[in-house]
Design a protein around this motif. Structure first.
Motif, short mmCIF file in Angstrom:
data_model
loop_
_atom_site.label_atom_id
_atom_site.label_comp_id
_atom_site.label_asym_id
_atom_site.label_seq_id
_atom_site.Cartn_x
_atom_site.Cartn_y
_atom_site.Cartn_z
N TYR A 26 -3.35 5.97 -1.40
CA TYR A 26 -2.81 4.92 -2.25
C TYR A 26 -3.04 5.24 -3.73
O TYR A 26 -2.14 5.10 -4.57
N ASP A 27 -4.26 5.69 -4.05
CA ASP A 27 -4.65 5.88 -5.44
C ASP A 27 -4.08 7.15 -6.07
O ASP A 27 -3.88 7.20 -7.29
N HIS A 28 -3.81 8.16 -5.25
CA HIS A 28 -3.43 9.45 -5.81
C HIS A 28 -2.03 9.92 -5.41
O HIS A 28 -1.62 11.00 -5.81
N GLU A 29 -1.32 9.12 -4.61
CA GLU A 29 0.05 9.47 -4.29
C GLU A 29 0.97 8.26 -4.26
O GLU A 29 1.98 8.21 -4.98
N HIS A 30 0.65 7.28 -3.44
CA HIS A 30 1.62 6.25 -3.09
C HIS A 30 2.02 5.36 -4.28
O HIS A 30 3.22 5.12 -4.50
N VAL A 31 1.06 4.85 -5.03
CA VAL A 31 1.39 3.95 -6.14
C VAL A 31 2.25 4.68 -7.17
O VAL A 31 3.28 4.17 -7.63
N GLU A 32 1.86 5.89 -7.52
CA GLU A 32 2.63 6.65 -8.51
C GLU A 32 4.04 6.94 -8.02
O GLU A 32 5.01 6.84 -8.79
N GLU A 33 4.18 7.30 -6.75
CA GLU A 33 5.51 7.54 -6.20
C GLU A 33 6.40 6.31 -6.32
O GLU A 33 7.58 6.41 -6.69
N ARG A 34 5.86 5.16 -5.99
CA ARG A 34 6.67 3.94 -6.02
C ARG A 34 7.02 3.53 -7.45
O ARG A 34 8.15 3.14 -7.73
N VAL A 35 6.05 3.58 -8.35
CA VAL A 35 6.31 3.15 -9.73
C VAL A 35 7.31 4.09 -10.41
O VAL A 35 8.04 3.69 -11.32
N ALA A 36 7.40 5.33 -9.95
CA ALA A 36 8.34 6.30 -10.51
C ALA A 36 9.79 5.99 -10.14
O ALA A 36 10.72 6.48 -10.79
N ILE A 37 10.01 5.16 -9.12
CA ILE A 37 11.37 4.84 -8.68
C ILE A 37 12.10 4.03 -9.75
O ILE A 37 11.52 3.14 -10.38
N THR A 38 13.36 4.33 -9.94
CA THR A 38 14.18 3.60 -10.91
C THR A 38 14.15 2.10 -10.63
O THR A 38 14.35 1.66 -9.50
N GLY A 39 13.88 1.33 -11.67
CA GLY A 39 13.84 -0.13 -11.54
C GLY A 39 12.47 -0.69 -11.26
O GLY A 39 12.27 -1.90 -11.39
N TRP A 82 1.34 12.83 4.50
CA TRP A 82 0.24 11.93 4.16
C TRP A 82 0.71 10.48 4.22
O TRP A 82 0.00 9.60 4.74
N SER A 83 1.90 10.21 3.70
CA SER A 83 2.44 8.86 3.74
C SER A 83 2.70 8.39 5.17
O SER A 83 2.32 7.27 5.56
N VAL A 84 3.33 9.23 5.97
CA VAL A 84 3.63 8.87 7.36
C VAL A 84 2.34 8.56 8.11
O VAL A 84 2.26 7.58 8.85
N LYS A 85 1.33 9.38 7.89
CA LYS A 85 0.04 9.17 8.55
C LYS A 85 -0.56 7.82 8.19
O LYS A 85 -0.97 7.05 9.08
N ASN A 86 -0.60 7.50 6.91
CA ASN A 86 -1.26 6.26 6.49
C ASN A 86 -0.43 5.03 6.78
O ASN A 86 -0.99 3.96 7.09
N LEU A 87 0.89 5.13 6.73
CA LEU A 87 1.72 3.99 7.12
C LEU A 87 1.51 3.65 8.59
O LEU A 87 1.51 2.48 8.98
N ASN A 88 1.30 4.67 9.41
CA ASN A 88 1.07 4.45 10.83
C ASN A 88 -0.36 4.05 11.16
O ASN A 88 -0.63 3.60 12.28
N ASN A 89 -1.26 4.20 10.19
CA ASN A 89 -2.65 3.77 10.39
C ASN A 89 -2.87 2.32 9.98
O ASN A 89 -3.94 1.76 10.24
N MET A 90 -1.88 1.70 9.34
CA MET A 90 -2.04 0.31 8.90
C MET A 90 -2.20 -0.62 10.11
O MET A 90 -1.56 -0.44 11.13
N ILE A 91 -3.08 -1.60 9.96
CA ILE A 91 -3.35 -2.58 11.02
C ILE A 91 -2.84 -3.95 10.56
O ILE A 91 -3.20 -4.43 9.48
N ASN A 92 -1.98 -4.56 11.38
CA ASN A 92 -1.43 -5.88 11.09
C ASN A 92 -0.82 -5.95 9.68
O ASN A 92 -1.10 -6.87 8.92
N PRO A 93 0.04 -4.99 9.33
CA PRO A 93 0.60 -5.01 7.98
C PRO A 93 1.64 -6.12 7.81
O PRO A 93 2.20 -6.64 8.77
N MET A 94 1.92 -6.44 6.55
CA MET A 94 2.92 -7.45 6.20
C MET A 94 3.68 -6.96 4.98
O MET A 94 3.08 -6.71 3.93
N ARG A 95 5.00 -6.82 5.11
CA ARG A 95 5.84 -6.37 4.00
C ARG A 95 6.89 -7.43 3.71
O ARG A 95 7.63 -7.85 4.59
N ARG A 96 6.94 -7.84 2.43
CA ARG A 96 7.97 -8.78 2.00
C ARG A 96 8.56 -8.31 0.67
O ARG A 96 7.82 -7.97 -0.26
N VAL A 97 9.87 -8.29 0.60
CA VAL A 97 10.57 -8.05 -0.67
C VAL A 97 11.02 -9.41 -1.19
O VAL A 97 11.74 -10.14 -0.50
#
Length: 211
Positions: A26-39, A82-97
């Motif tokens: 999360y700290d060294h890949e995921h947040v930066e990847e998402r914030v880099a997306i247009t918009g 790394w992303s696929v691994k950690n997304l599949n390790n989440m327990i009881n996740p909740m995603r809302r847009v």
């Protein structure tokens, strides 16, 4: 008419054995990847003080259109191992847009209360509550999130059979005690369930632009 800002809300628990790697990702890949997306404007991480899920990520966007863009779609087509691994390790996740449909105050405090409005949104009640607390020392801001059912597709391990799309009120405060007090007040006034988080860290698009 100006479109409301969007907010991606992702909460999850993680097994203790996977937690160190999850936080590194999360700290060294995921947040930066998402914030880099247009918009996308910012990514902010929180950790539970009194909440069902230990970790919360909030990603603010210029509008909901950020979640239907080619850039956002491409991010999913090039997921790292790394992303696929950690997304599949989440327990009881909740995603809302969500659309940020009501804004009161400005800024980000050290603590956050998340109020789930189980009976829907009474804007008059919400306006009244916000006016009653706006001069409370330690209150920073509050925002109403209205989930978009179409855009809120589930995470890999999310329960697909029970996904209520309740509005959520985010209340940010200067310290933990005032956040607890305001969470209790909002829960009573708005017939809501409250959860409490502390700020971990935040990355903004502006910071990325300046290297």
């Amino acid at each position: 008419m100006t479109q409301p800002h969007g907010m991606l809300f992702v909460a999850t628990h993680i097994d203790a054995a996977d937690e160190a790697d999850f936080n590194q990702w999360y700290d060294h890949e995921h947040v930066e990847e998402r914030v880099a997306i247009t918009g996308f404007l910012s990514g902010t991480r929180y950790q539970s003080l009194e909440a069902e899920r230990k970790y919360l990520g909030l990603y603010e966007t210029e509008s909901l259109e950020a979640f239907t863009s080619a850039d956002y779609h491409a991010a999913f087509m090039r997921q790292t191992e790394w992303s696929v691994k950690n997304l599949n390790n989440m327990i009881n996740p909740m995603r809302r847009v969500c659309a940020i449909t009501h804004q009161h105050g400005q800024g980000t405090g050290s603590h956050l209360a998340v109020l789930t409005l189980t009976s829907g949104t009474d804007v008059a009640l919400l306006d009244g509550w916000q006016k009653s607390v706006q001069q409370t020392p330690g209150y920073i801001a509050s925002r109403l999130l209205t989930p978009d059912t179409t855009l809120s597709s589930p995470l890999p391990r999310e329960n697909r059979g029970n996904r209520p799309m309740h509005p959520m009120l985010l209340v940010t405060c200067r310290d933990v005690q005032i956040c607890k007090t305001l969470a209790a007040s909002a829960a009573q006034a708005l017939n809501a369930d409250a959860q409490l988080y502390s700020l971990s860290w935040q990355l903004t698009k502006q910071e990325m632009a300046h290297g």
